[in-house]
Design a protein around this motif. Structure first.
Motif, short mmCIF file in Angstrom:
data_model
loop_
_atom_site.label_atom_id
_atom_site.label_comp_id
_atom_site.label_asym_id
_atom_site.label_seq_id
_atom_site.Cartn_x
_atom_site.Cartn_y
_atom_site.Cartn_z
N ARG A 44 -2.13 12.97 -7.89
CA ARG A 44 -1.56 12.44 -6.64
C ARG A 44 -2.62 11.72 -5.83
O ARG A 44 -2.36 10.69 -5.23
CB ARG A 44 -0.92 13.56 -5.84
N ARG A 45 -3.84 12.27 -5.82
CA ARG A 45 -4.93 11.64 -5.08
C ARG A 45 -5.27 10.27 -5.69
O ARG A 45 -5.45 9.28 -4.98
CB ARG A 45 -6.16 12.56 -5.09
N LYS A 48 -2.46 7.83 -4.94
CA LYS A 48 -2.55 7.36 -3.56
C LYS A 48 -3.63 6.29 -3.43
O LYS A 48 -3.43 5.27 -2.78
CB LYS A 48 -2.84 8.53 -2.63
N LYS A 49 -4.76 6.52 -4.08
CA LYS A 49 -5.86 5.55 -4.04
C LYS A 49 -5.42 4.22 -4.68
O LYS A 49 -5.66 3.15 -4.12
CB LYS A 49 -7.07 6.12 -4.79
N SER A 52 -2.79 2.51 -2.47
CA SER A 52 -3.42 1.98 -1.26
C SER A 52 -4.16 0.68 -1.57
O SER A 52 -4.07 -0.29 -0.83
CB SER A 52 -4.39 2.99 -0.66
N HIS A 67 3.74 4.50 2.97
CA HIS A 67 3.77 5.68 3.82
C HIS A 67 5.12 6.41 3.70
O HIS A 67 5.16 7.63 3.71
CB HIS A 67 3.47 5.32 5.27
N GLU A 70 4.92 8.35 0.50
CA GLU A 70 4.04 9.51 0.64
C GLU A 70 4.75 10.64 1.39
O GLU A 70 4.66 11.80 1.01
CB GLU A 70 2.75 9.13 1.38
#
Length: 111
Positions: A44-45, A48-49, A52, A67, A70
């Motif tokens: 997930r990290r 997200k990176k 983004s 967003h 998320e």
């Protein structure tokens, strides 16, 4: 299944033994569950990176959509997305932005 040799600090080992004893859970199963949870956290990290990074290229509208995703992922309610709002936002994107968004959505849904 793979055999793994693992060295742990004494404090981590003692804490693990305490917890597995309280949970009445074999140490091996406990460690496997811990690794699965840590893998999910890092997936997930990394997602997200990646999202983004790609969203910076798409501009503020895409960041708003990111967003929203998320929030939905964090709440475990991905199915409850507001379809009208989503369609309105996507309709404002150009073809390249829509294609990148499509790829990002596929990544999210494949988790």
């Amino acid at each position: 299944m793979k055999l793994l040799s693992l060295k742990l600090d004494d404090t981590i080992f003692s804490e693990t033994e305490e917890i597995t004893s309280e949970l009445n859970l074999p140490r091996n199963r406990y460690i496997i569950k811990a690794i699965k949870m840590y893998n999910l956290f890092n997936k997930r990290r990394l997602l997200k990176k990646q999202l983004s990074k790609e969203s910076l290229a798409l501009g503020s509208e895409s960041m708003s959509i990111l967003h929203d995703f998320e929030d939905l992922l964090d709440e475990g309610q991905f199915q409850s997305i507001n379809h009208k709002r989503f369609i309105r936002k996507v309709s404002q994107l150009n073809i390249e932005q829509i294609e990148t968004l499509r790829k990002n959505i596929k990544i999210v849904l494949d988790l």
